[in-house]
Write an enzyme that holds these catalytic residues in place. Structure first.
Site, PDB file in Angstrom:
ATOM      1  N   SER A  19       0.815  -1.215   0.000  1.00  0.00           N
ATOM      2  CA  SER A  19       0.000   0.000   0.000  1.00  0.00           C
ATOM      3  C   SER A  19       0.850   1.268   0.000  1.00  0.00           C
ATOM      4  CB  SER A  19      -0.882  -0.001   1.245  1.00  0.00           C
ATOM      5  OG  SER A  19      -1.538   1.232   1.334  1.00  0.00           O
ATOM      6  N   THR A  64      -9.369  -0.888   4.032  1.00  0.00           N
ATOM      7  CA  THR A  64      -9.293  -1.233   2.617  1.00  0.00           C
ATOM      8  C   THR A  64      -9.776  -2.665   2.393  1.00  0.00           C
ATOM      9  OG1 THR A  64      -7.908  -1.060   0.650  1.00  0.00           O
ATOM     10  CG2 THR A  64      -6.823  -1.897   2.638  1.00  0.00           C
ATOM     11  N   LYS A  68     -14.290  -3.186   3.599  1.00  0.00           N
ATOM     12  CA  LYS A  68     -15.033  -1.915   3.626  1.00  0.00           C
ATOM     13  C   LYS A  68     -16.520  -2.063   3.971  1.00  0.00           C
ATOM     14  CE  LYS A  68     -12.096   0.596   0.456  1.00  0.00           C
ATOM     15  NZ  LYS A  68     -12.035   1.521  -0.662  1.00  0.00           N
ATOM     16  N   ASN A  89     -14.478   3.550   4.498  1.00  0.00           N
ATOM     17  CA  ASN A  89     -13.036   3.381   4.247  1.00  0.00           C
ATOM     18  C   ASN A  89     -12.215   4.117   5.308  1.00  0.00           C
ATOM     19  OD1 ASN A  89     -13.333   6.058   3.466  1.00  0.00           O
ATOM     20  ND2 ASN A  89     -11.849   5.890   1.817  1.00  0.00           N
ATOM     21  N   GLY A 129     -18.868  -2.324  -8.152  1.00  0.00           N
ATOM     22  CA  GLY A 129     -18.364  -2.765  -6.848  1.00  0.00           C
ATOM     23  C   GLY A 129     -18.402  -1.621  -5.840  1.00  0.00           C
ATOM     24  N   GLY A 130     -17.617  -1.780  -4.777  1.00  0.00           N
ATOM     25  CA  GLY A 130     -17.601  -0.797  -3.702  1.00  0.00           C
ATOM     26  C   GLY A 130     -17.196   0.591  -4.174  1.00  0.00           C
ATOM     27  N   ALA A 131     -16.143   0.665  -4.961  1.00  0.00           N
ATOM     28  CA  ALA A 131     -15.657   1.976  -5.402  1.00  0.00           C
ATOM     29  C   ALA A 131     -16.686   2.636  -6.316  1.00  0.00           C
ATOM     30  CB  ALA A 131     -14.330   1.808  -6.138  1.00  0.00           C
TER      31      ALA A 131
HETATM   32  P1  ATR Z   1     -13.882  -2.345  -5.649  1.00  0.00           P
HETATM   33  O1  ATR Z   1     -14.115  -2.272  -4.179  1.00  0.00           O
HETATM   34  O2  ATR Z   1     -12.519  -1.915  -6.064  1.00  0.00           O
HETATM   35  O3  ATR Z   1     -14.947  -1.660  -6.416  1.00  0.00           O
HETATM   36  P2  ATR Z   1     -15.033  -4.882  -6.288  1.00  0.00           P
HETATM   37  O4  ATR Z   1     -16.163  -4.559  -5.387  1.00  0.00           O
HETATM   38  O5  ATR Z   1     -14.419  -6.239  -6.239  1.00  0.00           O
HETATM   39  O6  ATR Z   1     -13.827  -3.884  -6.032  1.00  0.00           O
HETATM   40  O7  ATR Z   1     -15.480  -4.553  -7.805  1.00  0.00           O
HETATM   41  C1  ATR Z   1     -14.708  -4.850  -8.921  1.00  0.00           C
HETATM   42  C2  ATR Z   1     -15.423  -4.391 -10.198  1.00  0.00           C
HETATM   43  O8  ATR Z   1     -14.603  -4.733 -11.321  1.00  0.00           O
HETATM   44  C3  ATR Z   1     -16.768  -5.098 -10.430  1.00  0.00           C
HETATM   45  O9  ATR Z   1     -17.626  -4.190 -11.083  1.00  0.00           O
HETATM   46  C4  ATR Z   1     -16.372  -6.246 -11.369  1.00  0.00           C
HETATM   47  O10 ATR Z   1     -17.405  -6.733 -12.192  1.00  0.00           O
HETATM   48  P3  ATR Z   1     -18.377  -7.932 -11.672  1.00  0.00           P
HETATM   49  O11 ATR Z   1     -19.371  -7.274 -10.775  1.00  0.00           O
HETATM   50  O12 ATR Z   1     -18.968  -8.477 -12.906  1.00  0.00           O
HETATM   51  O13 ATR Z   1     -17.486  -8.903 -10.957  1.00  0.00           O
HETATM   52  C5  ATR Z   1     -15.353  -5.555 -12.231  1.00  0.00           C
HETATM   53  N1  ATR Z   1     -14.444  -6.495 -12.910  1.00  0.00           N
HETATM   54  C6  ATR Z   1     -13.464  -7.233 -12.346  1.00  0.00           C
HETATM   55  N2  ATR Z   1     -12.831  -7.977 -13.304  1.00  0.00           N
HETATM   56  C7  ATR Z   1     -13.432  -7.692 -14.483  1.00  0.00           C
HETATM   57  C8  ATR Z   1     -13.235  -8.119 -15.817  1.00  0.00           C
HETATM   58  N3  ATR Z   1     -12.270  -8.993 -16.160  1.00  0.00           N
HETATM   59  N4  ATR Z   1     -14.032  -7.608 -16.783  1.00  0.00           N
HETATM   60  C9  ATR Z   1     -15.000  -6.702 -16.478  1.00  0.00           C
HETATM   61  N5  ATR Z   1     -15.244  -6.259 -15.219  1.00  0.00           N
HETATM   62  C10 ATR Z   1     -14.474  -6.734 -14.236  1.00  0.00           C
END
Ligand code: ATR
Length: 282
Positions: A19, A64, A68, A89, A129-131
């Site tokens: 990090s 992180t 979260k 966060n 996702g979360g972000a």
């Molecule tokens: P974060 O907290 O960083 O948002 P997360 O909650 O794991 O992490 O979300 C990751 C995002 O990246 C999700 O929208 C995920 O899509 P899915 O909901 O379909 O899993 C997306 N993502 C990860 N790998 C991907 C890939 N190879 N192609 C397209 N979207 C992807």
């Protein structure tokens, strides 16, 4: 130099080894000569991590991946915007009362507002996702027209409903980017080790598009490189990492963050190729 009255802040996650947050926060403390120190703490169990914040009298924590969402359950109070997002966060410890905040969305907005006003702009947000959730809530409050797209369409639909977005769908709707003002990548596509990947093909990018990739490392992601080739304006993901950390700094210390010093520490590390892993993109 630390002493008995040094206040301790920390990063709680798993993993935390790569990090850049300790570097950013400590650079700020050192610049202002304040008695704070920031350390990474690896916890698989967030409930235990939060117990230790209380036991050790830790002043503030950044939370992180993967904690979260779960962390929200173990604090005493939650700032209303974080409650709405459903994830925190940041934890601030005021005399054993722990309050959870979410600084991700504000960090993202500040990065975008350096290059544009948001108002009635058309925004395509890829990811759910979360972000992406933290960003979507803040963007809608600014009055943008928001389309949320995601590989798993159902998640995009649910998030769109929660934030009242104009449209949502799967990645087959990516051609909507052609008529958008702003594109945000909030997926993990483009993070190490797949740094040669872009969620959007170059054909869909255009010179009126502002492209914000929330991945902070590498600084120049494949998507940003393609956007620049097309003549668009780019917003680096490291800016979101920086601005969300600056808000945490202010919550922990009550002092305005020395942004330039913190930015310089961060960009030096990124340009020196410090191997921060994907979990530290914000
Ligand atoms: P974060 O907290 O960083 O948002 P997360 O909650 O794991 O992490 O979300 C990751 C995002 O990246 C999700 O929208 C995920 O899509 P899915 O909901 O379909 O899993 C997306 N993502 C990860 N790998 C991907 C890939 N190879 N192609 C397209 N979207 C992807």
């Amino acid at each position: 130099m630390t002493s008995a009255d040094t206040k301790i802040c920390c990063l709680i996650g798993d993993p935390v080894e790569h990090s850049l947050s300790p570097l950013i926060h400590n650079a700020g403390y050192q610049a202002l000569s304040i008695k704070y120190v920031y350390v990474p703490l690896r916890f698989q169990d967030i409930e235990r991590g939060i117990e230790d914040i209380r036991k050790l009298g830790i002043r503030g924590a950044s939370i992180t991946l993967p904690h979260k969402t779960k962390a929200l359950k173990y604090v005493d109070k939650v700032d209303p915007p974080a409650e709405e997002i459903g994830a925190i966060n940041t934890i601030v410890n005021d005399n054993d009362v722990l309050t959870g905040y979410n600084t991700d969305g504000d960090g993202a907005l500040q990065a975008l507002e350096e290059v544009t006003t948001l108002g009635s702009k058309k925004v395509v947000l890829v990811g759910s996702g979360g972000a992406a959730s933290a960003i979507a809530f803040r963007l809608k409050k600014k009055g943008v027209k928001l389309v949320i797209l995601n590989r798993t369409e159902d998640k995009a639909r649910k998030l769109a409903k929660k934030v009242n977005a104009e449209d949502s769908g799967g990645l087959e709707k990516l051609p909507l980017v052609s008529s958008a003002d702003i594109l945000i990548n909030a997926t993990s596509v483009g993070m190490p080790p797949e740094t040669d990947q872009s969620i959007i093909p170059i054909e869909l990018l255009h010179d009126r598009l502002i492209v914000f990739d929330i991945i902070s490392n590498p600084k120049n992601t494949r998507l940003l490189t393609l956007a620049r080739q097309k003549g668009g304006i780019i917003v680096y993901g490291y800016k979101m990492l920086l601005y969300q950390a600056a808000r945490q700094f202010e919550l922990f210390t009550g002092i305005k963050a020395p942004l330039l010093v913190m930015e310089s520490a961060l960009t030096k590390a990124l340009e020196g190729g410090k191997d921060a892993a994907h979990f530290d993109r914000r």
